[in-house]
Scaffold this active site. Structure first.
Site, PDB file in Angstrom:
ATOM      1  CE  LYS A 222      -4.113  -1.747   2.071  1.00  0.00           C
ATOM      2  NZ  LYS A 222      -4.094  -3.159   1.749  1.00  0.00           N
ATOM      3  CG  LEU A 223       4.366   1.729   1.782  1.00  0.00           C
ATOM      4  CD1 LEU A 223       5.998   1.415   2.378  1.00  0.00           C
ATOM      5  CD2 LEU A 223       4.020   3.125   2.668  1.00  0.00           C
TER       6      LEU A 223
END
Length: 752
Positions: A222-223
C-alpha cells in the site's frame, strides 16, 4: 510480547510447561535486572537460545499448550464449511463446469476439469476433509483431503484467484504439518497419547509468521503511489460504514485519510501491535473494527472472519482455558479447561524437567504418565527437518510476493503475479469493452466474436498469460467450426485506478501466434500511460461539473497511442453524444458518411447516433478525449411517465392536446412495453427501499439457505448417479427445469 514468543514462566523458559494452569516466575521483585534479563522478559527467550543450532532447535520445539491452536483449527474448519458452497462455488458448479466447451485458465496446462459428476465428488471429498478438520478426526487424512482438493480447484482456475483464497490454502498446508488436533478434537478422545499433549512452539510461530506476513506485506504494497494519493479505493467512502466519519469529514477526506491512510497504517502496524502485551488490546480493537467493516464493504467471503479467528493466536497459547473455566463443570468433557498436559515426541525437553512418574507433584514439570520411553531431550532427524522446512517456508513467503523480477511474463500494469502478492485492494480495474476479431486466412473473411462466449467473466483480459490461453482456446473452438487457419486479434480497453480508459495490448498482434514466456516480458502489451496520471484530479472535476448540469449524462475518458484508432458505435438511443479532445490531436472518421473531421485540444463535435465512427490519434503524443452521452430514449420515457402520472393525479399543467398526445404515446404498442418495464423496475426499487432491516436480513438468509440447499441437492444427485449408474444429465435436466418453473412463478405479480 507473545512467545515466538509467549510465556513468562521460568518453566517455559526452560523448555517445558507444568500444566494447563501454568507456572509463575518466583524471582525476587527487587532483584536488579540486567539488559539481558530485560530482553528475555520482553521476547520470551534469551540471546543464548540463538547462539547455536542446538539451542535454536530447543527453542522451536519447546513444549507449548495446544489450546489456542485447537480453537483456531475448529473455527477454520467451520468457516471452510461455509466457504465451500459460497466462494468455492459448489452452489454454482453446474454453471461453472457444466459446459465442456468453456475455456479454462489453469496454472499448469496438464490440469483439466473432471466430468461434472466427478467435480461434485471432488467437492464432497473437500467437504469431508473440512468436517475432519473441524472435529479433529483422522486429522492428517482430513487435512490431506482438504489440501489436495482445495489446491486442485484453485490451480484449475486462475480467474478465481485472490489473496485470501491463497491464504486459506496456506493455512490448510500448515494445519497438515502441525499438531492442532491435540486439543478439542475427537482424535484426542480416541487416542490417549494425543489428548492434551504438548505441541512444539514452532506450531504457533509459523501461524503467527504467516498472519504477520499478510498484514505487513499488504502494508508495504500500500506504499504504492496510487494508494498513498487516494486513487485506489475512492469509490467506497460513501458507504454507510463510514457514516460516522462523514459527520466530521467530507467524503473526499474520508477516502484519503480513513480509507487509504487508515488502511495503510493498520496493515503496517497490526502485526507488531499484536505481538506485545501492552498494545495487543489496542490492536484487537482496531483489527476487529477493520475486518468487520471489510465484511460489509467487499464480497470477500470468509476472509474477514478468518482474520478475526487468527488474532487470538498472538495471545498466550492457553488463552481458551480461563474462558472455558467459566462454564459449568458438567461441560468439562467437551470444554476442557484444567487438564494436565502430556509430553510429545515432537517437542524437546530439558533433562532435569522430566519426571518419569505417573504421579504429579506440585513442582513437576511434565507428566509422562506410564510411558515406557522418555520424551526427547536431544534434536532428532525430525526436529532438524522441521527447522529446514520452516526456514524454506519463511524465505518463500517473504520473496514470492516480490518475484515479479523473475516471473516477468505475468507482469502487466500491476507488477507481480496476482493472487499471492498481498496487494489487496491496491488496484481497481474498470473494463470498458473487449473486441475480438478473427480472420479466416483461407477465405480472407473477417468476423467478430462475442467476448462473453466460451468464458465466464472478463478477468482473463487483464493478464497476458490468460489472454494467451484464451487465444489458444478460441483457436480450438473455431477449428470445430471448420475454421482451421485463423488469426485472432483482441482490442481490450481498461482503466486502472481512475485513469483514462486505454488499450491493454496491441490490437495488431495475432494472439494465437504471439510469443509468451513466464520468464520473459510480454512484447505485445501496451504500457500504462502513467504520464497522464495527474489528469485524474481534472477528470473528477470535469465529471462533477457535467453531472451537476445534467444527472442523466454519462462520461467516458479515453487515451490512445499515436498511429492507432478507436472503432466505436453510437447506439440509436444515445441521441445526444459528443466527443471533446482534452489533449493531442485526433481525426474523427464518420464511416457511414465517408467524412473526416480533425479535432485539436479543446475542440468538440456531435456524433450521429446509430452509426460507426473511428477516432484516429494523429498527434505524436498520446491523445486524450472524452465522450459525453445522454440516453435520450430513457430521458424521454422518464419525462413521459412523469407527465402521465400527473395527468392521472390531476396535477398536469399542459393543454388538452398535450394530454391526448401523452396518453396516445403511452398506450401505443411501441411505448406500452417500455412503460410497463419501467414501472415494474421502479416498483421493485421502491419495495427494496421500503424493506426494514429485519426484512433485508430475512431475504439475505433465505438466499444463502437456497444456495446451501442447491449445493446439497446436486451433490446428493451426483452420488446417486454414480451409485445407480443413471446418467447425471437426467437429474440435471429435471432439477434445472424445476428451478426455472419456480423462478417464473416467483416473478409473477402477487406471488410469494
Amino acid at each position: 510480547m507473545t512467545e515466538l514468543f509467549d510465556d513468562d514462566s521460568d518453566d517455559m523458559k526452560k523448555g517445558v510447561k507444568t500444566s494447563s494452569k501454568g507456572a509463575h516466575n518466583h524471582a525476587a521483585p527487587d532483584s536488579p535486572k540486567t539488559s539481558g534479563d530485560q530482553f528475555t522478559e520482553v521476547l520470551g527467550f534469551s540471546l543464548s537460545d540463538l547462539t547455536s543450532i542446538n539451542n535454536l532447535l530447543h527453542l522451536l520445539c519447546r513444549p507449548t499448550d495446544p489450546a489456542g491452536l485447537g480453537v483456531m483449527r475448529f473455527i477454520f474448519g467451520m468457516l471452510m464449511l461455509v466457504d465451500i458452497w459460497q466462494e468455492r462455488g459448489l452452489s454454482q458448479l453446474v454453471e461453472e463446469y457444466g459446459d465442456p466447451s468453456m475455456c479454462r485458465f489453469p496454472l499448469f496446462h496438464f490440469l483439466k476439469p473432471l466430468p461434472l459428476v466427478w467435480m461434485y465428488i471432488v467437492y464432497l471429498v473437500m467437504f469431508i476433509g473440512e468436517v475432519g478438520i473441524l472435529l479433529g478426526l483422522c486429522f492428517r487424512v482430513s487435512c490431506l483431503l482438504f489440501v489436495s482438493t482445495y489446491w486442485y480447484l484453485l490451480l484449475l482456475d486462475k480467474t478465481s484467484w485472490n489473496n485470501h483464497s491463497y491464504l486459506f490454502g496456506l493455512i490448510g498446508v500448515l494445519l497438515l504439518i502441525t499438531d492442532t488436533n491435540r486439543y478439542w478434537s475427537l482424535d484426542g478422545l480416541i487416542s490417549r497419547h494425543k489428548r492434551h499433549a504438548h505441541i512444539p512452539l514452532w506450531n504457533y510461530a509459523i501461524f503467527r509468521f504467516q498472519i504477520f506476513i499478510v498484514y505487513f506485506l499488504a502494508g508495504l504494497k500500500k506504499l504504492d503511489a496510487d494508494w498513498v494519493s487516494g486513487h485506489s479505493m475512492n469509490y467506497i467512502a460513501g458507504h454507510w460504514v463510514f457514516a460516522p466519519f462523514r459527520l466530521l469529514l467530507t467524503e473526499e477526506q474520508v477516502s484519503l485519510y480513513i480509507v487509504h491512510f487508515g488502511g495503510l497504517i493498520i496493515d503496517l502496524s497490526m502485526g507488531f501491535l499484536m505481538f506485545f502485551d501492552k498494545t495487543r488490546n489496542l490492536a484487537f480493537a482496531f483489527g476487529a473494527s477493520f475486518h468487520i467493516m471489510n465484511s460489509q464493504l467487499f464480497s470477500i467471503g470468509m476472509f474477514p472472519w478468518m482474520m478475526l479467528a487468527t488474532m487470538p493466536l498472538f495471545c498466550s497459547p492457553g488463552w481458551p482455558r480461563p474462558l472455558l473455566s467459566r462454564f459449568p463443570a458438567w461441560l468439562s468433557p467437551v470444554l476442557p479447561a484444567h487438564m494436565d498436559l502430556q509430553t510429545s515426541n515432537h517437542c524437546l525437553y530439558q533433562k532435569h524437567d522430566i519426571k518419569a512418574d505417573e504421579k504429579m507433584t506440585s513442582n513437576a514439570s511434565v507428566s509422562v504418565r506410564s510411558s515406557r520411553t522418555l520424551p526427547p531431550v536431544k534434536p532428532g532427524s525430525l526436529h532438524k527437518m522441521v527447522s529446514v522446512f520452516l526456514a524454506c517456508y519463511a524465505v518463500t513467503q517473504c520473496l514470492l510476493p516480490y518475484s515479479h523480477g523473475i516471473t516477468k511474463g505475468y507482469n502487466h500494469w500491476a507488477q507481480g503475479l496476482y493472487g499471492y502478492s498481498w496487494d489487496m485492494m491496491v488496484h481497481t480495474w474498470k473494463l470498458q469493452h473487449i473486441k475480438v476479431t478473427y480472420v479466416d486466412r483461407s477465405t480472407g473473411e473477417e468476423g467478430y466474436l462475442n467476448p462473453k462466449v466460451w468464458v465466464q467473466g472478463s478477468r482473463w483480459s487483464s493478464h497476458p498469460d490468460m489472454i494467451k490461453q484464451y487465444g489458444e482456446c478460441v483457436h480450438e473452438r473455431l477449428d470445430s467450426y471448420n475454421i482451421t487457419d485463423v488469426e485472432l486479434y483482441l482490442d481490450v480497453w481498461r482503466a486502472l485506478n481512475n485513469r483514462f480508459q486505454q488499450r491493454a495490448l496491441d490490437p495488431r498482434v495475432n494472439i494465437i501466434e504471439a510469443p509468451w514466456s513466464p520468464l520473459s516480458p510480454t512484447p505485445w502489451l501496451f504500457p500504462l500511460l502513467v504520464d497522464l496520471s495527474d489528469w485524474r484530479g481534472k477528470l473528477v472535476e470535469i465529471e462533477r461539473e457535467i453531472f451537476e448540469q445534467d444527472s442523466d449524462t454519462d462520461v467516458v475518458f479515453v487515451a490512445d497511442f499515436p498511429g492507432l484508432y478507436l472503432e466505436n458505435y453510437v447506439q440509436a438511443e444515445l441521441g445526444n453524444t459528443s466527443i471533446t479532445v482534452l489533449k493531442g490531436e485526433v481525426t474523427v472518421e464518420l464511416v457511414d458518411q465517408s467524412r473526416n473531421i480533425t479535432l485539436t485540444e479543446g475542440k468538440r463535435m456531435q456524433l450521429p447516433p446509430d452509426e460507426f465512427h473511428n477516432v484516429h490519434t494523429v498527434s505524436e503524443e498520446p491523445s486524450c478525449y472524452m465522450y459525453i452521452f445522454v440516453n435520450t430514449t430513457d430521458v424521454q420515457l422518464k419525462q413521459m411517465v412523469t407527465n402521465y402520472e400527473q395527468i392521472i393525479n390531476g396535477t398536469f399543467m399542459g393543454t388538452d392536446t398535450e394530454v391526448r398526445r401523452i396518453k396516445r404515446e403511452i398506450e401505443s404498442s411501441e411505448r406500452r412495453e417500455a412503460y410497463q418495464q419501467y414501472m415494474m423496475e421502479r416498483s421493485r426499487s421502491e419495495e427494496e427501499q421500503k424493506k426494514s432491516y429485519g426484512q433485508q436480513w430475512r431475504q439475505f438468509l433465505t438466499y444463502k439457505l437456497q444456495m446451501l440447499q442447491r449445493s446439497v441437492k446436486f451433490t446428493v444427485g451426483a452420488v446417486q448417479s454414480l451409485v445407480t449408474g443413471q446418467p447425471f444429465e437426467i437429474f440435471l435436466n429435471t432439477s434445472l427445469s424445476e428451478e426455472l418453473a419456480q423462478q417464473q412463478y416467483s416473478e409473477q405479480p402477487g406471488a410469494h
